[in-house]
Design an enzyme around this catalytic site. Structure first.
Site, PDB file in Angstrom:
ATOM      1  N   ILE A  21       0.777 -11.951 -32.690  1.00 35.42           N
ATOM      2  CA  ILE A  21       0.445 -13.005 -31.731  1.00 35.42           C
ATOM      3  C   ILE A  21      -0.423 -12.443 -30.611  1.00 35.42           C
ATOM      4  CG2 ILE A  21       1.384 -14.620 -30.037  1.00 35.42           C
ATOM      5  CD1 ILE A  21       3.809 -14.941 -31.913  1.00 35.42           C
ATOM      6  N   ALA A  35       6.459 -15.930 -25.149  1.00 32.67           N
ATOM      7  CA  ALA A  35       7.312 -14.972 -25.857  1.00 32.67           C
ATOM      8  C   ALA A  35       8.758 -15.475 -25.878  1.00 32.67           C
ATOM      9  CB  ALA A  35       7.208 -13.608 -25.198  1.00 32.67           C
ATOM     10  N   ARG A  36       9.552 -15.018 -24.940  1.00 30.74           N
ATOM     11  CA  ARG A  36      10.940 -15.465 -24.763  1.00 30.74           C
ATOM     12  C   ARG A  36      11.240 -15.475 -23.270  1.00 30.74           C
ATOM     13  NH1 ARG A  36      11.037 -17.221 -29.197  1.00 30.74           N
ATOM     14  NH2 ARG A  36      12.544 -16.854 -30.880  1.00 30.74           N
ATOM     15  N   GLU A  87      17.447 -22.227 -22.309  1.00 30.32           N
ATOM     16  CA  GLU A  87      16.889 -23.415 -22.965  1.00 30.32           C
ATOM     17  C   GLU A  87      17.985 -24.184 -23.694  1.00 30.32           C
ATOM     18  OE1 GLU A  87      13.776 -22.221 -25.626  1.00 30.32           O
ATOM     19  OE2 GLU A  87      12.651 -21.188 -24.073  1.00 30.32           O
ATOM     20  N   HIS A 107       9.149 -25.276 -25.163  1.00 25.75           N
ATOM     21  CA  HIS A 107       9.146 -24.345 -26.293  1.00 25.75           C
ATOM     22  C   HIS A 107       8.454 -24.962 -27.512  1.00 25.75           C
ATOM     23  CE1 HIS A 107      11.430 -20.627 -27.996  1.00 25.75           C
ATOM     24  NE2 HIS A 107      10.259 -20.794 -28.585  1.00 25.75           N
TER      25      HIS A 107
END
Length: 311
Positions: free
Chosen positions: A153, A229-230, A259, A277
């Site tokens: 990515i 990403a996270r 989340e 997301h």
């Protein structure tokens, strides 16, 4: 494959994927641990999403679990040590969502730099019709983009940024000899250099809270943070403070901690662009990811090699 195998679903899959799975599997939707106990011994396979994973108590409740098919690439919510200990196979949808996630990073960046939110509000309120012009925005051309994490990515983001005539450098655990881009081994130095810092890091114990107040301070008052990403890789309290105090200019965020119940403080900010997301959330990619799950499960229960094993 005969007879049909029970397949425990921990997160919803696209309807066409569910329909295809019913041909060879008996789909069992997870509800509660108590309900799971009745069928747990029969379950050899689980399908889940990267953001949901497999909770430790669920894995512990499945004594005969053999394979976990993940609809995504995130493994931070699966106890891989326990999975390996029990010889449980894990698959991920490797490289299927790369382009869509990279597109999302650039979408967030462009929305911030070109004042997309503010300009649409300006238009809808009739301010333009009154003869007023909105403030000028910023070009991407000639700006410096730093990428933290240089896997598939990160490299796809780099290609898109170069197409926008941006100068690109990256931070990674190692130098990528096949890339002509500048490698920076110090994340703080990269943040200080960059006008834009894009996060494409995996969520691990080592990357948790990696983007902290010190990194944001280095990014500076004209800097922009993009996270596809996270949520765990960012110290959210530090980020909110930096955004509120204009320590950085803005942030484009597709991922968050906790989340989907994210910190409501983000909603009060004008210098952010937020997404729920949606990095890989296109029909084309989600169907391809679903097919990957189907193909991996078929391979496993047919005694063939897995297509995209996590390890």
């Amino acid at each position: 494959m005969s007879p049909k195998q029970p397949l425990l679903l921990l997160e919803p899959l696209p309807a066409p994927t569910m329909e295809a799975l019913t041909k060879d599997f008996t789909l069992l939707q997870f509800s509660t641990l108590d309900a799971l106990k009745e069928v747990a011994p029969t379950i050899r396979a689980v399908a889940t999403g990267g953001s949901y994973g497999v909770a430790p108590e669920i894995m512990a409740a499945l004594p005969n679990l053999e394979i976990i098919a993940v609809n995504g690439v995130g493994l931070d919510r699966i106890d891989l040590t326990e999975a390996k200990k029990r010889a449980i196979r894990v698959t991920v949808t490797t490289d299927i969502s790369t382009d869509d996630v990279a597109d999302m990073a650039m979408l967030l960046l462009l929305a911030l730099k070109r004042n997309l939110r503010a300009n649409e509000t300006f238009l809808r309120k009739g301010t333009w019709a009154d003869g007023t012009l909105p403030p000028l925005a910023h070009s991407l051309k000639g700006r410096k983009l730093g990428i933290a994490g240089f896997g598939r990515i990160g490299q796809a983001v780099a290609q898109r940024a170069q197409a926008s005539a941006m100068e690109v450098a990256y931070f990674s655990s190692h130098h990528h000899a096949n890339s002509p881009l500048a490698f920076e081994s110090d994340l703080k130095a990269l943040a200080h250099w960059a006008d834009v810092l894009v996060l494409t890091l995996p969520a691990t114990a080592q990357t948790k809270g990696l983007i902290n107040a010190e990194i944001l301070e280095a990014l500076g008052k004209d800097g922009v943070l993009i996270n596809t990403a996270r949520g765990s890789v960012v110290d959210e309290d530090a980020l909110l403070t930096a955004l509120q105090n204009k320590t950085i200019a803005g942030a484009g965020l597709d991922v968050f901690q906790n989340e989907p119940k994210i910190n409501p403080a983000f909603f009060a900010l004008e210098n952010v662009v937020l997404q729920p997301h949606q990095g890989s959330a296109t029909i084309e990619t989600r169907l391809a990811m679903g097919q990957n799950i189907i193909d991996n499960l078929h391979a496993y229960f047919s005694g063939k090699p897995l297509l995209t094993p996590a390890y």
